[in-house]
Design a protein around this motif. Structure first.
Motif, PDB file in Angstrom:
ATOM      1  N   THR A 189     -18.886 -11.787  -1.570  1.00  6.90           N
ATOM      2  CA  THR A 189     -18.584 -11.246   0.055  1.00  6.90           C
ATOM      3  C   THR A 189     -18.874 -11.371   1.346  1.00  6.90           C
ATOM      4  O   THR A 189     -18.052 -11.008   2.418  1.00  6.90           O
ATOM      5  N   PRO A 190     -18.910 -12.315   1.158  1.00  2.00           N
ATOM      6  CA  PRO A 190     -18.582 -13.426   2.899  1.00  2.00           C
ATOM      7  C   PRO A 190     -17.700 -13.825   3.657  1.00  2.00           C
ATOM      8  O   PRO A 190     -16.761 -12.852   4.282  1.00  2.00           O
ATOM      9  N   VAL A 191     -16.820 -13.384   1.996  1.00  2.00           N
ATOM     10  CA  VAL A 191     -15.389 -14.012   2.455  1.00  2.00           C
ATOM     11  C   VAL A 191     -14.678 -12.056   2.221  1.00  2.00           C
ATOM     12  O   VAL A 191     -13.538 -12.236   3.544  1.00  2.00           O
ATOM     13  N   ARG A 192     -15.567 -11.622   2.163  1.00  2.00           N
ATOM     14  CA  ARG A 192     -14.268  -9.877   2.149  1.00  2.00           C
ATOM     15  C   ARG A 192     -14.827  -9.808   3.087  1.00  2.00           C
ATOM     16  O   ARG A 192     -13.572  -8.919   3.812  1.00  2.00           O
ATOM     17  N   GLU A 193     -16.249  -9.837   3.831  1.00  2.00           N
ATOM     18  CA  GLU A 193     -16.000  -9.753   5.246  1.00  2.00           C
ATOM     19  C   GLU A 193     -15.338 -10.143   5.545  1.00  2.00           C
ATOM     20  O   GLU A 193     -15.165  -9.443   7.377  1.00  2.00           O
ATOM     21  N   ALA A 194     -14.951 -11.507   6.064  1.00  2.00           N
ATOM     22  CA  ALA A 194     -14.295 -11.848   6.985  1.00  2.00           C
ATOM     23  C   ALA A 194     -12.859 -11.507   6.962  1.00  2.00           C
ATOM     24  O   ALA A 194     -11.978 -11.317   8.002  1.00  2.00           O
ATOM     25  N   LEU A 195     -12.176 -11.571   5.583  1.00  2.00           N
ATOM     26  CA  LEU A 195     -10.990 -10.759   5.278  1.00  2.00           C
ATOM     27  C   LEU A 195     -10.946  -9.065   6.058  1.00  2.00           C
ATOM     28  O   LEU A 195     -10.041  -9.328   6.833  1.00  2.00           O
ATOM     29  N   ASP A 196     -12.183  -8.973   5.979  1.00  2.00           N
ATOM     30  CA  ASP A 196     -11.846  -7.259   6.650  1.00  2.00           C
ATOM     31  C   ASP A 196     -11.997  -7.538   7.571  1.00  2.00           C
ATOM     32  O   ASP A 196     -11.428  -6.393   8.924  1.00  2.00           O
ATOM     33  N   LEU A 197     -12.534  -8.700   8.827  1.00  2.00           N
ATOM     34  CA  LEU A 197     -12.559  -8.906  10.380  1.00  2.00           C
ATOM     35  C   LEU A 197     -11.238  -9.118  11.219  1.00  2.00           C
ATOM     36  O   LEU A 197     -11.106  -8.741  11.693  1.00  2.00           O
ATOM     37  N   LEU A 198     -10.289 -10.187   9.734  1.00  2.00           N
ATOM     38  CA  LEU A 198      -9.157 -10.273   9.590  1.00  2.00           C
ATOM     39  C   LEU A 198      -8.058  -8.875  10.168  1.00  2.00           C
ATOM     40  O   LEU A 198      -7.344  -8.690  11.210  1.00  2.00           O
ATOM     41  N   ASP A 199      -8.289  -8.563   8.721  1.00  2.00           N
ATOM     42  CA  ASP A 199      -7.841  -6.991   9.159  1.00  2.00           C
ATOM     43  C   ASP A 199      -7.715  -6.312   9.620  1.00  2.00           C
ATOM     44  O   ASP A 199      -7.182  -5.769  11.011  1.00  2.00           O
ATOM     45  N   ALA A 200      -9.139  -5.668  10.548  1.00  2.00           N
ATOM     46  CA  ALA A 200      -9.082  -5.419  12.166  1.00  2.00           C
ATOM     47  C   ALA A 200      -8.729  -5.974  12.785  1.00  2.00           C
ATOM     48  O   ALA A 200      -8.187  -5.003  14.569  1.00  2.00           O
ATOM     49  N   ALA A 201      -9.174  -7.268  13.133  1.00  2.00           N
ATOM     50  CA  ALA A 201      -8.329  -7.837  14.529  1.00  2.00           C
ATOM     51  C   ALA A 201      -6.393  -7.437  14.152  1.00  2.00           C
ATOM     52  O   ALA A 201      -5.476  -8.407  14.948  1.00  2.00           O
ATOM     53  N   GLY A 202      -6.272  -7.467  13.078  1.00  2.00           N
ATOM     54  CA  GLY A 202      -4.373  -7.526  13.378  1.00  2.00           C
ATOM     55  C   GLY A 202      -4.232  -8.409  12.602  1.00  2.00           C
ATOM     56  O   GLY A 202      -3.173  -9.068  12.677  1.00  2.00           O
TER      57      GLY A 202
END
Length: 191
Positions: A1-14
């Motif tokens: 879950t933490p990795v998925r959330e981190a990847l979501d943040l990276l995706d949101a930041a472009g």
């Protein structure tokens, strides 16, 4: 879950992109995005270097000199990784010397969009030109360091601009981004 959330943040930041049924990858920027990132970096490097010359402490100067001294020895292809690390350390030390946390935050954001990895991968594929490029980078970093040490804000800004414009030449040469596109993005920022 933490990795998925981190990847979501990276995706949101472009900084990452989701690929359906494949996962997440680092996006390859378009020529337009590279030109925009380059123009922003040119703007920020000038501001950061000027502010560093005005606000630096002796510890910053000593750190810059140490980094430049270490980088001088790294000119071979198999030392590229260490050379790139020192270059990043150099620029972050200049930013820290400016002593402005908001400027540091904005700088890091822009640097995360700058395609260093693409540029250095392309340079790695041209080993005959790599040594000269690294020597020039050393001289440019040394000139910036000397201007900051002398507290000469205008000279620090000019040296930083020369350095980043040299990187712009490499972007044109190695990544095929049209010079006109870089010039247009620079002009849009009034530089």
């Amino acid at each position: 879950t933490p990795v998925r959330e981190a990847l979501d943040l990276l995706d949101a930041a472009g900084l990452a992109e989701r690929v359906p049924y494949r996962g997440v990858r680092v996006p390859e920027p378009t020529h337009e995005e590279i030109a925009e990132s380059y123009a922003m970096r040119l703007l920020l490097e000038k501001v950061v270097s000027r502010a560093a010359a005005l606000n630096r402490e002796q510890a910053h100067v000593e750190a810059l000199k140490r980094i430049v001294s270490q980088a001088k020895k790294l000119i071979r292809l198999d030392e590229m990784s260490a050379s790139r690390k020192l270059s990043g350390d150099f620029h972050l030390t200049v930013v820290h010397a400016a002593q402005n946390s908001m400027l540091t935050r904005v700088y890091r954001t822009v640097m995360n969009t700058f395609p260093d990895w693409m540029l250095y991968q392309a340079m790695f594929e041209h080993p005959d030109e790599l040594e000269q490029s690294i020597k020039e980078e050393y001289q440019e970093h040394l000139a910036i360091t000397e201007a900051i040490a002398a507290r000469d804000a205008k000279l620090a800004e000019r040296r930083a601009e020369e350095h980043i414009r040299d990187i712009g030449n490499q972007i044109v040469l190695y990544l095929g981004v049209p010079q006109e596109m870089l010039d247009r993005k620079i002009a849009q920022l009034g530089l």
